[in-house]
Design a protein around this motif. Structure first.
Motif, mmCIF file in Angstrom:
data_model
loop_
_atom_site.group_PDB
_atom_site.id
_atom_site.type_symbol
_atom_site.label_atom_id
_atom_site.label_comp_id
_atom_site.label_asym_id
_atom_site.label_seq_id
_atom_site.Cartn_x
_atom_site.Cartn_y
_atom_site.Cartn_z
ATOM 1 N N LEU A 39 0.839 -1.195 0.000
ATOM 2 C CA LEU A 39 0.000 0.000 0.000
ATOM 3 C C LEU A 39 0.877 1.249 0.000
ATOM 4 O O LEU A 39 2.028 1.221 0.410
ATOM 5 C CB LEU A 39 -0.911 0.020 1.231
ATOM 6 N N THR A 40 0.316 2.336 -0.472
ATOM 7 C CA THR A 40 1.013 3.618 -0.446
ATOM 8 C C THR A 40 0.209 4.609 0.394
ATOM 9 O O THR A 40 -0.995 4.411 0.627
ATOM 10 C CB THR A 40 1.178 4.199 -1.866
ATOM 11 N N ALA A 41 0.880 5.672 0.835
ATOM 12 C CA ALA A 41 0.179 6.715 1.573
ATOM 13 C C ALA A 41 -0.902 7.358 0.706
ATOM 14 O O ALA A 41 -1.923 7.825 1.228
ATOM 15 C CB ALA A 41 1.181 7.778 2.045
ATOM 16 N N ASP A 42 -0.704 7.362 -0.615
ATOM 17 C CA ASP A 42 -1.686 7.947 -1.538
ATOM 18 C C ASP A 42 -3.027 7.209 -1.475
ATOM 19 O O ASP A 42 -4.078 7.801 -1.732
ATOM 20 C CB ASP A 42 -1.159 7.876 -2.982
ATOM 21 N N TRP A 43 -2.987 5.925 -1.148
ATOM 22 C CA TRP A 43 -4.218 5.134 -1.035
ATOM 23 C C TRP A 43 -4.693 5.049 0.409
ATOM 24 O O TRP A 43 -5.878 5.235 0.708
ATOM 25 C CB TRP A 43 -3.977 3.716 -1.567
ATOM 26 N N LEU A 44 -3.770 4.798 1.327
ATOM 27 C CA LEU A 44 -4.128 4.520 2.710
ATOM 28 C C LEU A 44 -4.728 5.728 3.419
ATOM 29 O O LEU A 44 -5.758 5.599 4.094
ATOM 30 C CB LEU A 44 -2.881 4.021 3.451
ATOM 31 N N ILE A 45 -4.118 6.904 3.273
ATOM 32 C CA ILE A 45 -4.538 8.062 4.060
ATOM 33 C C ILE A 45 -5.900 8.614 3.642
ATOM 34 O O ILE A 45 -6.733 8.904 4.509
ATOM 35 C CB ILE A 45 -3.456 9.169 4.017
ATOM 36 N N PRO A 46 -6.196 8.781 2.331
ATOM 37 C CA PRO A 46 -7.546 9.248 1.976
ATOM 38 C C PRO A 46 -8.644 8.336 2.512
ATOM 39 O O PRO A 46 -9.649 8.823 3.057
ATOM 40 C CB PRO A 46 -7.522 9.257 0.449
ATOM 41 N N ILE A 47 -8.450 7.019 2.372
ATOM 42 C CA ILE A 47 -9.447 6.066 2.856
ATOM 43 C C ILE A 47 -9.581 6.157 4.370
ATOM 44 O O ILE A 47 -10.694 6.202 4.929
ATOM 45 C CB ILE A 47 -9.074 4.621 2.449
ATOM 46 N N ARG A 48 -8.447 6.210 5.054
ATOM 47 C CA ARG A 48 -8.471 6.286 6.521
ATOM 48 C C ARG A 48 -9.207 7.533 6.997
ATOM 49 O O ARG A 48 -10.061 7.453 7.890
ATOM 50 C CB ARG A 48 -7.040 6.307 7.060
ATOM 51 N N LEU A 49 -8.885 8.670 6.422
ATOM 52 C CA LEU A 49 -9.470 9.922 6.899
ATOM 53 C C LEU A 49 -10.975 9.981 6.652
ATOM 54 O O LEU A 49 -11.740 10.407 7.530
ATOM 55 C CB LEU A 49 -8.774 11.118 6.239
ATOM 56 N N VAL A 50 -11.400 9.576 5.469
ATOM 57 C CA VAL A 50 -12.833 9.647 5.156
ATOM 58 C C VAL A 50 -13.627 8.727 6.080
ATOM 59 O O VAL A 50 -14.638 9.137 6.673
ATOM 60 C CB VAL A 50 -13.091 9.284 3.680
ATOM 61 N N LEU A 51 -13.185 7.478 6.228
ATOM 62 C CA LEU A 51 -13.921 6.532 7.060
ATOM 63 C C LEU A 51 -13.900 6.937 8.536
ATOM 64 O O LEU A 51 -14.931 6.865 9.224
ATOM 65 C CB LEU A 51 -13.355 5.130 6.884
ATOM 66 N N ALA A 52 -12.735 7.367 9.018
ATOM 67 C CA ALA A 52 -12.646 7.814 10.411
ATOM 68 C C ALA A 52 -13.489 9.062 10.632
ATOM 69 O O ALA A 52 -14.129 9.224 11.685
ATOM 70 C CB ALA A 52 -11.189 8.077 10.791
ATOM 71 N N GLY A 53 -13.489 9.971 9.639
ATOM 72 C CA GLY A 53 -14.306 11.181 9.744
ATOM 73 C C GLY A 53 -15.785 10.859 9.827
ATOM 74 O O GLY A 53 -16.524 11.446 10.632
ATOM 75 N N ILE A 54 -16.230 9.903 9.010
ATOM 76 C CA ILE A 54 -17.638 9.492 9.040
ATOM 77 C C ILE A 54 -18.000 8.938 10.418
ATOM 78 O O ILE A 54 -19.052 9.276 10.993
ATOM 79 C CB ILE A 54 -17.913 8.442 7.944
ATOM 80 N N LEU A 55 -17.135 8.096 10.967
ATOM 81 C CA LEU A 55 -17.418 7.494 12.271
ATOM 82 C C LEU A 55 -17.444 8.547 13.382
ATOM 83 O O LEU A 55 -18.348 8.545 14.228
ATOM 84 C CB LEU A 55 -16.364 6.429 12.590
ATOM 85 N N LEU A 56 -16.466 9.461 13.388
ATOM 86 C CA LEU A 56 -16.431 10.495 14.415
ATOM 87 C C LEU A 56 -17.641 11.421 14.323
ATOM 88 O O LEU A 56 -18.262 11.754 15.336
ATOM 89 C CB LEU A 56 -15.141 11.316 14.300
ATOM 90 N N LEU A 57 -17.991 11.833 13.118
ATOM 91 C CA LEU A 57 -19.154 12.704 12.949
ATOM 92 C C LEU A 57 -20.440 11.958 13.290
ATOM 93 O O LEU A 57 -21.403 12.571 13.785
ATOM 94 C CB LEU A 57 -19.207 13.241 11.517
ATOM 95 N N GLY A 58 -20.467 10.656 13.042
ATOM 96 C CA GLY A 58 -21.622 9.858 13.446
ATOM 97 C C GLY A 58 -21.799 9.862 14.952
ATOM 98 O O GLY A 58 -22.921 9.995 15.457
ATOM 99 N N VAL A 59 -20.689 9.734 15.683
ATOM 100 C CA VAL A 59 -20.739 9.792 17.148
ATOM 101 C C VAL A 59 -21.210 11.175 17.605
ATOM 102 O O VAL A 59 -22.044 11.296 18.515
ATOM 103 C CB VAL A 59 -19.360 9.472 17.758
ATOM 104 N N CYS A 60 -20.690 12.220 16.955
ATOM 105 C CA CYS A 60 -21.095 13.589 17.303
ATOM 106 C C CYS A 60 -22.582 13.816 17.030
ATOM 107 O O CYS A 60 -23.280 14.458 17.829
ATOM 108 C CB CYS A 60 -20.264 14.606 16.521
#
Length: 301
Positions: A39-60
């Protein structure tokens, strides 16, 4: 100190340390996915941020309902959260994992921890006050630690790649931006909401830029499990543990306990991925991590 207060302090210490340890383990997991699974940071980081953002905003949203959208309704707040998402959150995450891809989680995390020294220099410039002696000593230690990591004492050559040094130092700059820029928003909305929107905005931007869906990635069970760990444990649970711990022990102790992150990243790199570090590496680590303890002694700034 009564029994309840002591218990709360003890629980806060454990939670804060747990957050830092899980962050370090998350970096090691990212190193494994990039080095073993391609994997590269070009693939890993966008996916990580979007999914983590969705989960955090869901909790909020679950906790505060429609208030979760207030931050994007006010123009000034919207501009600030976009700036934070781009130059703070996404760049901090991307440069950190890029540094890992060219070196290892321990080295990348330690280089990133030069960021607090940059914050101190920024505050000194902003307030017009010269750094105190202990702060100047922290700067010297940060520079010395970086030199030891990069050259092992031989100034004529680098022992880590130019890319690793470059991305590690850039991650320190972006960590400083990440720390300083969202101050007003944090006071107004709280850390979880600001972090969630920062991840969502930064992740969407990186997705549009890198287009990870066009990359040839053979997603298997290991990648799914690793990404799930990074997002759920290394991002959401680590963040909640750390912030809840800081509430109990205060920001001064919290920042000290956060220094366990580069230590845990180094230890996990050695134990799980069999990365080897020499004496000069360890001396460099000690110099840079020591700056956290020195800067935390500063009372107000």
């Amino acid at each position: 100190m009564d029994t309840n207060t002591a218990h709360s302090q003890k629980k806060g210490c454990i939670m804060t340390l747990s957050g830092g340890i899980l962050w370090g383990l998350s970096g090691t997991c990212g190193q494994y996915l990039m080095q073993a699974k391609g994997l590269t940071a070009d693939w890993l980081i966008p996916i990580r941020l979007v999914l983590a953002g969705i989960l955090l905003l869901g909790v909020c949203a679950w906790k505060d309902g429609k208030r979760v959208f207030q931050i994007i309704r006010e123009r000034k707040d919207l501009v600030d959260i976009i700036i934070f998402g781009i130059f703070g959150m996404s760049m901090c995450q991307y440069t950190y994992f890029a540094a890992i891809s060219y070196s290892n989680a321990g080295t990348a995390t330690v280089l990133e921890y030069i960021g607090p020294v940059l914050v101190m220099l920024y505050v000194s410039f902003r307030t017009g006050k010269a750094p105190e002696k202990v702060e100047l000593f922290a700067v010297i230690l940060a520079v010395l630690g970086t030199v030891l990591l990069a050259t092992h004492g031989n100034l004529k050559s680098l022992v880590i790649s130019h890319q690793a040094l470059f991305w590690g130092l850039v991650s320190a700059v972006t960590l400083a931006i990440y720390t300083v820029q969202p101050g007003r928003l944090l006071n107004k909305y709280g850390s979880m909401l600001v972090t969630g929107w920062g991840m969502m905005i930064g992740g969407i931007l990186l997705c549009l830029f890198f287009r990870p869906w066009t990359m040839n990635v053979s997603v298997d069970g290991t990648i799914i499990g690793g990404m799930a760990f990074i997002i759920l444990v290394g991002t959401i649970i680590a963040f909640v543990c750390y912030m809840e711990g800081v509430k109990r022990v205060g920001p001064k102790k919290g920042s000290l306990f956060a220094a366990v992150e580069p230590v845990s990243a180094t230890v996990f790199s050695v134990l799980l991925l069999h990365v080897s570090f020499g004496l000069m590496d360890l001396l460099g680590f000690v110099c840079i991590v020591s700056t956290i303890f020195l800067l935390t002694k500063d009372k107000q700034r």
